[in-house]
Structures are given as structure tokens and as C-alpha cells.
Write a protein that holds these residues in place. Structure first.
Motif, mmCIF file in Angstrom:
data_model
loop_
_atom_site.group_PDB
_atom_site.id
_atom_site.type_symbol
_atom_site.label_atom_id
_atom_site.label_comp_id
_atom_site.label_asym_id
_atom_site.label_seq_id
_atom_site.Cartn_x
_atom_site.Cartn_y
_atom_site.Cartn_z
ATOM 1 N N ASP A 132 0.806 -1.223 0.000
ATOM 2 C CA ASP A 132 0.000 0.000 0.000
ATOM 3 C C ASP A 132 0.842 1.278 0.000
ATOM 4 N N GLY A 133 2.162 1.122 0.014
ATOM 5 C CA GLY A 133 3.036 2.291 -0.077
ATOM 6 C C GLY A 133 3.330 2.987 1.235
ATOM 7 N N PHE A 134 2.962 2.373 2.368
ATOM 8 C CA PHE A 134 3.243 2.972 3.669
ATOM 9 C C PHE A 134 4.643 2.609 4.167
ATOM 10 N N TYR A 135 5.129 1.426 3.763
ATOM 11 C CA TYR A 135 6.459 0.969 4.169
ATOM 12 C C TYR A 135 7.356 0.863 2.940
ATOM 13 N N ARG A 136 8.644 1.010 3.164
ATOM 14 C CA ARG A 136 9.622 1.005 2.076
ATOM 15 C C ARG A 136 9.732 -0.368 1.403
ATOM 16 N N LEU A 186 7.717 8.179 2.939
ATOM 17 C CA LEU A 186 7.255 9.532 3.278
ATOM 18 C C LEU A 186 5.748 9.535 3.527
ATOM 19 N N LYS A 187 5.028 8.766 2.730
ATOM 20 C CA LYS A 187 3.574 8.623 2.911
ATOM 21 C C LYS A 187 3.277 8.027 4.291
ATOM 22 N N GLY A 188 4.057 7.033 4.663
ATOM 23 C CA GLY A 188 3.868 6.389 5.962
ATOM 24 C C GLY A 188 4.197 7.320 7.116
#
Length: 201
Positions: A132-136, A186-188
Motif C-alpha cells: 500500500d506504499g506505507f512501508y519502504r 514519506l507517505k507512511g
């Protein structure tokens, strides 16, 4: 009756500590004879072990209910932290440390079970967070899962973190932020800081 004994023992152990509570105390609280408890648990050591697994299983059921909501993985971590902290009553009596010191065999058995449950929970959370793009991307999931477990065990050490200076909920809060900042995009980070701000308010 067995479940009633486990529920009462769990409540008393978490409130007063494994060492402090006797079989007589539990019998008196339940209004039954000590002999009735011994019918189900022949020694206090066996009751301590059974109670510890009972608490872990109840916590795991609660965590699974949180996971079934499929919310964003950072929010999931916070909800799990709040649930565990509430269920363990803030660990004011340091039951984890008492278990390790006075009931080492029970502690080692429980430790293996805890890792098994945490591994399942953590791997799912991390994989979903990456997707989901929250973690690298590319983070070592197995390593992070194990270092997270080591950290969670470490903050329970009351010699390193005296309860007079560090409450368990606060240690969990510090550690969760430390863990998430290490793996977030960055999103996370943006989501994490929004959650921290809303909790502080």
C-alpha cells in the motif's frame, strides 16, 4: 470451572503479580476451596503456565479482530498497541519480569508462543504496508519481524527501564514510533505523525 479459574487467576496475576498471588488468594476471590483449584491445576507452576497461555490467546483473538478490519497498517499497529496495553492493565506489576524471574520454564514456553503469534501478525502487516506504499520496498521482512520481537521483549526489562521512570504504555508508544520511523515511506511518516498528533490531543 477451569475457565473461571483461569480468568480469575489472570486478573489477579496481572493486577498483583505472579509472585504475590497465592492459590489461597485465588480460592478466596472465587469463593471456592483451594482443593477445587488443585483438581484442575496440581501446582501453582502449572496454573501460572496455563494462565499465561490463556492471556496470550485472548490477546491474540483481540488482535485478529483488529486485523480483520483491514485498515491502513500504521493505524492497525496503533490499535493493537492500545488493545494490548489495556488488556495487560499497563503491566504495573511487571508480570513479564516476574514470570521470567520466578517461573523461567513457563517464561520460555510462553516466549516461543509469543514469537509465533507476533511473527504471523507482523509479516502480514509489513507485507500489506509495502503493497500500500506505507512501508519502504525491499526492507528485510524476516529481520524486522525478529528485531521487533527482541525490542518488545527488551522494553519489558524493568532493570533497564525502571517502572518508576518508564510506564509500560509509554515504552510501547516510544518503541512503536521508533519501529515505524525505521520502515515507513514519506507517505507512511505523514500518516504516523498524524496519528501521533491525534493521540496527543
Amino acid at each position: 470451572m477451569r475457565d473461571k479459574i483461569l480468568n480469575t487467576a489472570a486478573d489477579m496475576f496481572l493486577t498483583y503479580g505472579f509472585k504475590s498471588v497465592t492459590m489461597d488468594d485465588i480460592a478466596e476471590a472465587m469463593g471456592i476451596s483451594k482443593k477445587t483449584i488443585y483438581t484442575h491445576f496440581s501446582t501453582k507452576n502449572k496454573l501460572v503456565l496455563a494462565t499465561s497461555f490463556h492471556v496470550v490467546e485472548k490477546i491474540n483473538c483481540g488482535i485478529e479482530e483488529i486485523r480483520e478490519k483491514k485498515q491502513n497498517p500504521i493505524k492497525e499497529n496503533f490499535d493493537i498497541k492500545h488493545f494490548v496495553s489495556h488488556h495487560l492493565k499497563g503491566e504495573k506489576t511487571s508480570p513479564h519480569y516476574q514470570l521470567q524471574k520466578y517461573y523461567p520454564k513457563a517464561y520460555e514456553s510462553l516466549k516461543s508462543k509469543q514469537f509465533e503469534l507476533l511473527e504471523n501478525c507482523m509479516v502480514g502487516n509489513i507485507e500489506r504496508g509495502i503493497e500500500d506504499g506505507f512501508y519502504r520496498k525491499g526492507i528485510p521482512v524476516d529481520f524486522i519481524t525478529r528485531i521487533h520481537f527482541v525490542g518488545m521483549m527488551g522494553i519489558k526489562d524493568t532493570e533497564l527501564f525502571p517502572i518508576e521512570e518508564y510506564t509500560h504504555p509509554k515504552l510501547m508508544e516510544y518503541f512503536l514510533e521508533y519501529h515505524l520511523r525505521a520502515i515507513c515511506t514519506l507517505k507512511g511518516i505523514k500518516t504516523l505523525e498524524e496519528l501521533i498528533d491525534s493521540n496527543e490531543k
